[in-house]
Design an enzyme around this catalytic site. Structure first.
Site, PDB file in Angstrom:
ATOM      1  N   ASP A  83      50.727  49.874  37.247  1.00  0.00           N
ATOM      2  CA  ASP A  83      50.401  48.486  37.584  1.00  0.00           C
ATOM      3  C   ASP A  83      50.000  47.736  36.308  1.00  0.00           C
ATOM      4  O   ASP A  83      49.165  48.210  35.531  1.00  0.00           O
ATOM      5  CB  ASP A  83      49.215  48.536  38.575  1.00  0.00           C
ATOM      6  CG  ASP A  83      48.845  47.181  39.129  1.00  0.00           C
ATOM      7  OD1 ASP A  83      49.748  46.352  39.310  1.00  0.00           O
ATOM      8  OD2 ASP A  83      47.649  46.965  39.408  1.00  0.00           O
ATOM      9  N   HIS A  84      50.587  46.574  36.093  1.00  0.00           N
ATOM     10  CA  HIS A  84      50.246  45.719  34.938  1.00  0.00           C
ATOM     11  C   HIS A  84      50.335  46.434  33.588  1.00  0.00           C
ATOM     12  O   HIS A  84      49.395  46.381  32.779  1.00  0.00           O
ATOM     13  CB  HIS A  84      48.846  45.104  35.098  1.00  0.00           C
ATOM     14  CG  HIS A  84      48.749  44.103  36.209  1.00  0.00           C
ATOM     15  ND1 HIS A  84      49.315  42.846  36.151  1.00  0.00           N
ATOM     16  CD2 HIS A  84      48.183  44.201  37.432  1.00  0.00           C
ATOM     17  CE1 HIS A  84      49.085  42.205  37.281  1.00  0.00           C
ATOM     18  NE2 HIS A  84      48.410  43.015  38.082  1.00  0.00           N
ATOM     19  N   ASP A 105      54.091  43.730  32.601  1.00  0.00           N
ATOM     20  CA  ASP A 105      53.500  42.412  32.820  1.00  0.00           C
ATOM     21  C   ASP A 105      53.358  41.684  31.491  1.00  0.00           C
ATOM     22  O   ASP A 105      52.368  41.826  30.775  1.00  0.00           O
ATOM     23  CB  ASP A 105      52.132  42.557  33.506  1.00  0.00           C
ATOM     24  CG  ASP A 105      51.481  41.195  33.734  1.00  0.00           C
ATOM     25  OD1 ASP A 105      52.134  40.162  33.443  1.00  0.00           O
ATOM     26  OD2 ASP A 105      50.326  41.161  34.197  1.00  0.00           O
ATOM     27  N   HIS A 208      50.607  40.182  44.460  1.00  0.00           N
ATOM     28  CA  HIS A 208      49.413  40.690  43.759  1.00  0.00           C
ATOM     29  C   HIS A 208      48.176  40.005  44.319  1.00  0.00           C
ATOM     30  O   HIS A 208      48.262  38.972  44.983  1.00  0.00           O
ATOM     31  CB  HIS A 208      49.530  40.411  42.251  1.00  0.00           C
ATOM     32  CG  HIS A 208      50.378  41.416  41.543  1.00  0.00           C
ATOM     33  ND1 HIS A 208      49.863  42.333  40.666  1.00  0.00           N
ATOM     34  CD2 HIS A 208      51.706  41.659  41.611  1.00  0.00           C
ATOM     35  CE1 HIS A 208      50.836  43.100  40.211  1.00  0.00           C
ATOM     36  NE2 HIS A 208      51.978  42.710  40.770  1.00  0.00           N
ATOM     37  N   GLY A 209      47.017  40.599  44.007  1.00  0.00           N
ATOM     38  CA  GLY A 209      45.763  39.970  44.417  1.00  0.00           C
ATOM     39  C   GLY A 209      45.563  39.979  45.921  1.00  0.00           C
ATOM     40  O   GLY A 209      45.051  39.025  46.505  1.00  0.00           O
ATOM     41  N   GLY A 210      45.937  41.072  46.579  1.00  0.00           N
ATOM     42  CA  GLY A 210      45.885  41.132  48.053  1.00  0.00           C
ATOM     43  C   GLY A 210      44.475  41.096  48.625  1.00  0.00           C
ATOM     44  O   GLY A 210      44.279  40.628  49.751  1.00  0.00           O
ATOM     45  N   ASN A 230      49.625  44.390  46.783  1.00  0.00           N
ATOM     46  CA  ASN A 230      48.676  45.116  45.923  1.00  0.00           C
ATOM     47  C   ASN A 230      47.241  44.935  46.392  1.00  0.00           C
ATOM     48  O   ASN A 230      46.795  43.799  46.602  1.00  0.00           O
ATOM     49  CB  ASN A 230      48.776  44.592  44.485  1.00  0.00           C
ATOM     50  CG  ASN A 230      50.022  45.072  43.778  1.00  0.00           C
ATOM     51  OD1 ASN A 230      50.909  45.642  44.391  1.00  0.00           O
ATOM     52  ND2 ASN A 230      50.077  44.843  42.479  1.00  0.00           N
ATOM     53  N   THR A 233      40.641  45.399  44.513  1.00  0.00           N
ATOM     54  CA  THR A 233      39.203  45.108  44.634  1.00  0.00           C
ATOM     55  C   THR A 233      38.600  45.655  45.932  1.00  0.00           C
ATOM     56  O   THR A 233      37.480  46.189  45.912  1.00  0.00           O
ATOM     57  CB  THR A 233      38.990  43.579  44.547  1.00  0.00           C
ATOM     58  OG1 THR A 233      39.553  43.142  43.305  1.00  0.00           O
ATOM     59  CG2 THR A 233      37.520  43.219  44.576  1.00  0.00           C
TER      60      THR A 233
HETATM   61  O1  G3H Z   1      47.527  44.625  40.519  1.00  0.00           O
HETATM   62  C1  G3H Z   1      46.615  44.787  41.330  1.00  0.00           C
HETATM   63  C2  G3H Z   1      46.313  43.796  42.329  1.00  0.00           C
HETATM   64  O2  G3H Z   1      47.034  42.665  42.207  1.00  0.00           O
HETATM   65  C3  G3H Z   1      45.037  43.875  43.021  1.00  0.00           C
HETATM   66  O3  G3H Z   1      44.447  42.623  43.332  1.00  0.00           O
HETATM   67  O4  G3H Z   1      42.056  43.280  43.251  1.00  0.00           O
HETATM   68  O5  G3H Z   1      42.769  41.172  44.366  1.00  0.00           O
HETATM   69  O6  G3H Z   1      43.310  43.367  45.390  1.00  0.00           O
HETATM   70  P1  G3H Z   1      43.066  42.608  44.138  1.00  0.00           P
HETATM   71 ZN    ZN Z   2      47.892  42.534  40.050  1.00  0.00          ZN
END
Ligand code: G3H
Ligand code: ZN
Length: 291
Positions: A83-84, A105, A208-210, A230, A233
Site C-alpha cells: 500500500d502506498h 503512489d 482509499h481512506g475507507g 482500503n 485507521t
Molecule cells: O491506504 C490505506 C487507506 O487508504 C486507509 O485509510 O486509514 O482512512 O482507513 P483509512
Molecule cells: Zn490510502
C-alpha cells in the site's frame, strides 16, 4: 489460502461487490483479518505500508501473511498487497518477495512524472505477473488521525485519471474522490466524479481512506463500481483502544499473550462488519469455491 489478487478482484468486479484491503501492523492484526475472513466466508486483501514493512521487516511480514493465509484461512482467498509504495526500489523489493500486487503512489508528483514512474513499475511488475495500482490526485489526512474537520479535500481531475490509466496500463486505479486517510467528521465521496471515472476507465477502482466514511456512502460507492476499499485507521483504533483498556485493567499481568489476545478479537470484529458492509461476506464455501 494465499492467492493472486486478480483472482479475488475479478470476482468482485463480475459480481458487483467490494473486497476490503486491510492495513496490518503486526501479527495480531494479520490474525484478526484472517480469522474474520474465515468467519465471514469472505476474501480479503492484506496490505502493508512501507512503515509497516520497516517495523516488521519485509521477509517476516511476507512469511507471516503467507503462512497465516495457508494455515489459519485455508478455505478463503487472501492476497498480499503493498500500500502506498513511494519508490521504484520499495515496489521492486515487494515484487521480489512474492507480493501479487503493488501500489506505486507518485500522486504528489506532477502528472507526467507520476506517469513516467508508474510506467516503469508496470513494466517490471507485469513481467512478473504482478498487478499494479496507480494513483492520481494525492489523498490528504494521515493514517490514524481521528476527529476534526477537513478544510478542503483536493479532488483528482477526470482528464488526468483518463490520461494516466491509458498511458500506464495499471491494473487498478486509486484517485482522490473526496475521502481522506483517517477519520474526519466531514468525509465524503463526490459521486459525480466517481461515476465519471468508472464510465471512462474500465478497471477496478480502489477507494482509499475507507475509515470514517458513512456506511450509506460506502454502499452507494459499491453500487457505482468500487471494487476495493482500503481500511487502516479503524483497525489501528480497534487494536489500540482494546490494548489500552486491557492493560489498564490488568496492571500486574506478566504474560503478553493475555494482554494481546483481545486485540485479535477486536480487529476480527471490525473486519467482519466491513466484510458484511462491502458485501464480500458469505461468498466462499469450504474449498474456496465462490457461491
Ligand atoms: O491506504 C490505506 C487507506 O487508504 C486507509 O485509510 O486509514 O482512512 O482507513 P483509512
Ligand atoms: Zn490510502
Amino acid at each position: 489460502m494465499l492467492v493472486h489478487i486478480k483472482d479475488i478482484v475479478k470476482k468482485a468486479e463480475q459480481n458487483s461487490y467490494a473486497i476490503g484491503a486491510f492495513n496490518v501492523t503486526n501479527l495480531e492484526s494479520v490474525l484478526g483479518v484472517a480469522q474474520a475472513a474465515v468467519k465471514a466466508n469472505s476474501a480479503a486483501i492484506i496490505q502493508v505500508s512501507e512503515s509497516a514493512i520497516s517495523y516488521m521487516g519485509l521477509k517476516p511480514i511476507t512469511h507471516i501473511v503467507s503462512t497465516v493465509a495457508k494455515n489459519v484461512a485455508a478455505n478463503v482467498p487472501i492476497a498480499l498487497h503493498l500500500d502506498h509504495g513511494t519508490s521504484f526500489d520499495s515496489v521492486f523489493e515487494c515484487i521480489g518477495s512474492g507480493f501479487t500486487s503493488v501500489h506505486i503512489d507518485a500522486s504528489n508528483l506532477p502528472l507526467d512524472e507520476n506517469i513516467s514512474l508508474t510506467k516503469q513499475v508496470v513494466k517490471v511488475a507485469h513481467a512478473k505477473h504482478v498487478w499494479v495500482q496507480g494513483e492520481v490526485g494525492a489523498m490528504i489526512g494521515g493514517h490514524g488521525n481521528i476527529r476534526g474537520a477537513l478544510k478542503k479535500v483536493p479532488l483528482a481531475s477526470l482528464e488526468d485519471v483518463i490520461k494516466f490509466v491509458r498511458a500506464t496500463r495499471v491494473d487498478t486505479i486509486a484517485a482522490a474522490v473526496g475521502t481522506a486517510h483517517g477519520i474526519y467528521d466531514n468525509e465524503d465521496i463526490v459521486f459525480s466524479l466517481l461515476k465519471a471515472i468508472k464510465k471512462a476507465v474500465p478497471i477496478p477502482f480502489v477507494l482509499h481512506g475507507g475509515s470514517g466514511v458513512q456506511d450509506s456512502k460506502i454502499r452507494k460507492a459499491i453500487k457505482e463500481g468500487v471494487n476495493i476499499i482500503n481500511i487502516g485507521t479503524d483497525l489501528k483504533i480497534a487494536f489500540c483502544q482494546t490494548l489500552i483498556e486491557v492493560c489498564a485493567k490488568n496492571k500486574e499481568e506478566t504474560d503478553p499473550r493475555n494482554l494481546l489476545k483481545p486485540t485479535i478479537k477486536a480487529i476480527e470484529k471490525v473486519v467482519i462488519e466491513k466484510m458484511k458492509l462491502f458485501n464480500s461476506a458469505g461468498r466462499y464455501l469450504v474449498g474456496g469455491v465462490e457461491t
